[in-house]
Motif scaffolding. Structure first.
Motif, PDB file in Angstrom:
ATOM      1  N   VAL A 160       0.844  -1.196   0.000  1.00 32.30           N
ATOM      2  CA  VAL A 160       0.000   0.000   0.000  1.00 32.30           C
ATOM      3  C   VAL A 160       0.879   1.246   0.000  1.00 32.30           C
ATOM      4  O   VAL A 160       1.820   1.352   0.778  1.00 32.30           O
ATOM      5  N   SER A 181      -5.134  -3.925   3.659  1.00 31.50           N
ATOM      6  CA  SER A 181      -5.751  -3.193   4.766  1.00 31.50           C
ATOM      7  C   SER A 181      -5.130  -3.616   6.100  1.00 31.50           C
ATOM      8  O   SER A 181      -4.798  -2.777   6.941  1.00 31.50           O
ATOM      9  N   LEU A 205      -9.470   0.668  -0.531  1.00 33.00           N
ATOM     10  CA  LEU A 205      -8.170   0.676  -1.195  1.00 33.00           C
ATOM     11  C   LEU A 205      -8.317   0.928  -2.693  1.00 33.00           C
ATOM     12  O   LEU A 205      -7.360   1.363  -3.343  1.00 33.00           O
TER      13      LEU A 205
END
Length: 165
Positions: free
Chosen positions: A20, A63, A79
């Protein structure tokens, strides 16, 4: 102590990971600073993320990793679609690793980074976080992998596009 979590040296590890890339309005991307436990003298900057666990989607893993590694709470459905995927090969902890990665970009405003939920091995091999522009990171030569500055550029472009729509 941290060696107990590592596979025996030389073991080829194949893994699927979710990564991420949190992007601030100024275009800086959050990265972690750490090192291979067998090479602490050679630190580098790398993306937030980790292995997809059994029963998880890639987004759910992203996440979870975001929460565990830096304390950012964001449901998997927020996301969005992945911005990139790739497969890299590298060595870590004496093991060759073949890692398939899926990258997500998320826009963030102010973030208070916390290492409170990191696992023992992460705490032993991650020293800091930092906000980076791709060109600045590239100029340091300290990206964990040559693809990271380009991935930061993709994340920034994606967030700017999403916010413009």
């Amino acid at each position: 102590m941290t060696q107990a979590r590592l596979p025996p040296p030389g073991t080829v590890v194949r893994r699927t990971t979710a990564r991420v890339l949190p992007v601030r309005p100024d275009g800086k991307v959050l990265l972690l600073h750490g090192w291979d436990p067998l090479k602490p003298q050679t630190p580098y900057w790398f993306t937030i993320g980790g292995g997809v666990e059994a029963g998880e989607t890639v987004a759910q893993a992203g996440s979870r990793e975001l929460r565990e590694e830096v304390g950012i709470l964001l449901p998997a459905e927020q996301l969005g679609d992945p911005v990139a995927t790739n497969t890299i090969e590298y060595e870590w902890g004496g093991c060759p690793i073949i890692q398939h990665q899926t990258f997500f970009a998320v826009g963030v405003d102010t973030v208070e980074v916390s290492f409170a939920n990191q696992e023992e091995l992460e705490l032993a091999t991650i020293s800091a976080h930092g906000w980076w522009l791709p060109d600045e990171l590239e100029a340091t030569g300290q990206a964990a992998h040559i693809t990271i500055p380009g991935l930061l550029r993709q994340a920034i472009e994606t967030i700017r596009y999403r916010e413009a729509c």
